[in-house]
Write an enzyme that holds these catalytic residues in place. Structure first.
Site, PDB file in Angstrom:
ATOM      1  N   PRO A  15       7.401   7.682   7.358  1.00  0.00           N
ATOM      2  CA  PRO A  15       7.172   7.374   8.772  1.00  0.00           C
ATOM      3  C   PRO A  15       6.197   6.210   9.005  1.00  0.00           C
ATOM      4  O   PRO A  15       6.117   5.683  10.110  1.00  0.00           O
ATOM      5  CB  PRO A  15       6.560   8.676   9.335  1.00  0.00           C
ATOM      6  CG  PRO A  15       6.873   9.733   8.333  1.00  0.00           C
ATOM      7  CD  PRO A  15       6.954   9.046   7.011  1.00  0.00           C
ATOM      8  N   SER A  16       5.443   5.833   7.986  1.00  0.00           N
ATOM      9  CA  SER A  16       4.380   4.842   8.176  1.00  0.00           C
ATOM     10  C   SER A  16       4.919   3.404   8.170  1.00  0.00           C
ATOM     11  O   SER A  16       5.417   2.918   7.143  1.00  0.00           O
ATOM     12  CB  SER A  16       3.352   5.020   7.047  1.00  0.00           C
ATOM     13  OG  SER A  16       2.711   3.802   6.754  1.00  0.00           O
TER      14      SER A  16
END
Ligand SMILES: N[C@@H](CCC(=O)N[C@@H](CS)C(=O)NCC(=O)O)C(=O)O
Length: 479
Positions: A15-16
């Site tokens: 997700p980063s």
């Protein structure tokens, strides 16, 4: 392809956005790598072994045959320096590079923090979305749209690492459905174009999958808030709300070139980044004009100034028509073009990366914490805030640790990172905000650095710190 024997380890979490940008670049360069999934939701980034690699506990981190590095922008610069077949993704030409640095800086210190500030309170604290955070996010999207006016990619006509960094964030905003990106026509066109350009570098697998995952989590959370108003504390939030980042540099030193006209510097004495640049201009003995620009009087918001710098920050330089803002980007550019040697900004990619790390630290941690503590009192007459003091002390603690067994902030030698950090530290000293002697490594380094900068007019230029200190103390006693 990598220089050492071992593949490069990348500490990554889908997700980063910054981890996705770095991984896409690794793929674009065709480097052998191991993905080490680091679940920041589960606290993997706070484990002692991770903190040894990155005391600032952010991902991505890479380990290239024993050389560990954090911050996606610093990592990307280093990887292109060492493994790039050519300089297309990070041009060596100082002016072109300066624009890439500026866009990376924009991504690190404007776009990413505004993205985090909008999404994270909802995602991890279950807070309803904030209109103020949305306005700020839209403001930076407006700046990005402006950069892309008549331009194919964010730093010019070609794809660069700045596009990797920015698309990782934009695609996440898109997946979360936060903003209708079509209302920013330049961003929208660039987004389609850049997705296509990155197709072969794992855009779908690396970036789209992670962005979609984030978007899904965010949307789920949003709808559960709307129905149950549930609040979920999460310890990642504390760190992430702190957020932040930065940008970069590169080697190659040019002989002192002849200036046709002096460099204009838009400067305000109390501003630490302005003083850092002026100090370097003096250190490099460059002819210059100082154009005093007082933000308190709105001189940074006139239409003339906004044409130079839409982000309305000082300092800005005009070097014979080449206009540049962000002090860190300017420091690098000036050493590239006018440095007689590379001592203030080493050409060696590893040493250069160390300077970048500390410029990043100064730009995205130390300076924001300095501002967050002082400006509410100076501009709004608010009493000092304990939480802001704790955060300021926290970054000072990091700085103190960096300086353990080290003469200067990026190693044993004086570099531009010291110019940047010393102007902030001296302002803290003048404002008497923190007793710097309580940070013994900082204190010793501070004395050493002042001495090293003495011949470049440190005392005179740094009087601005006293001006700020007096203003702050007056405001404080008037409370
Ligand atoms: N400037 C950093 C920002 C990285 C960053 O803040 N990453 C977030 C994930 S998106 C993180 O690791 N947060 C955990 C923390 O700050 O403790 C970069 O570009 O690498």
């Amino acid at each position: 392809m990598s220089g050492g024997d071992q593949p490069i380890d990348i500490y990554f979490f889908p997700p980063s956005p910054p981890s996705r940008a770095a991984l896409m670049l690794i793929k674009a360069l065709g480097l052998k790598h191991n993905v080490k999934t680091t679940n920041i939701g589960a606290g993997d980034h706070m484990k002692p072994e991770f903190l040894k690699m990155n005391p600032l506990h952010t991902i991505p981190v890479i380990n290239d045959n024993g050389f560990t590095l954090y911050d996606s922008h610093v990592i990307m610069k280093y990887l292109v320096d060492v493994y790039g077949k050519d300089d297309s993704l990070y041009p060596k030409d100082p002016k072109k590079e300066a624009i890439v640095n500026q866009r990376c800086f924009f991504s690190a210190c404007y776009l990413f923090p505004k993205f985090i500030d909008y999404h994270i309170p909802t995602l991890f604290l279950g807070a309803p979305p904030s209109e103020e955070a949305m306005d700020k996010l839209k403001e930076v999207l407006g700046h990005l749209d402006g950069f892309l006016d008549n331009q194919l990619f964010v730093a010019g006509p070609n794809l660069t690492v700045a596009d990797f960094s920015i698309i990782a964030i934009i695609s996440t905003i898109d997946a979360a459905g936060t903003v209708d990106l079509k209302t920013y026509p330049n961003i929208w066109m660039w987004y389609q174009r850049t997705k296509k350009a990155l197709e072969h570098f794992g855009y779908q697998d690396v970036n789209q999958t992670g962005a979609t995952g984030f978007g899904q989590m965010y949307k789920n959370k949003l709808s559960s808030i709307n129905t149950t108003n549930e609040r979920l504390p999460h310890y990642w939030v504390i760190c992430t709300i702190q957020r932040f980042n930065r940008f970069i540099t590169h080697p190659h030193i040019y002989a002192m070139s002849e200036l046709n006209r002096p460099i204009d510097i838009y400067f305000f004495p109390p501003s630490p980044p302005s003083r850092a640049v002026l100090l370097l201009i003096r250190a490099l003995e460059l002819k210059h004009n100082i154009i005093t620009t007082n933000p308190a009087a709105g001189e940074n918001k006139t239409s003339k100034f906004l044409k130079l710098n839409p982000l309305h920050t000082i300092p800005v330089i005009n070097d014979n028509g080449f206009i540049l803002y962000d002090s860190h980007v300017i420091l690098k550019y000036l050493v590239d073009v006018y440095g007689q040697d590379d001592s203030l900004y080493p050409k060696d990619p590893k040493k250069g990366a160390m300077v970048n790390l500390k410029l990043y630290f100064s730009a995205c941690y130390l300076f924001p914490r300095f501002l967050e503590y002082h400006t509410p009192t100076v501009y709004l007459g608010h009493p000092p805030c304990d939480e802001a003091m704790d955060k300021l002390k926290d970054v000072l603690e990091h700085l103190n640790d960096f300086l353990e067994n080290q003469n200067f902030v990026a190693g044993q030698e004086l570099t531009v990172a010291d110019f940047s950090v010393v102007t902030i530290i001296s302002t803290i000293e003048a404002a008497e905000t923190v007793n710097l002697k309580a940070f013994p490594n900082i204190w010793v380094w501070f004395q050493r650095t002042k001495k090293a900068l003495e011949t470049f007019g440190y005392e005179q230029i740094n009087q601005g710190a006293q001006v700020f200190g007096k203003l702050y103390k007056n405001k404080l006693s008037a409370l």
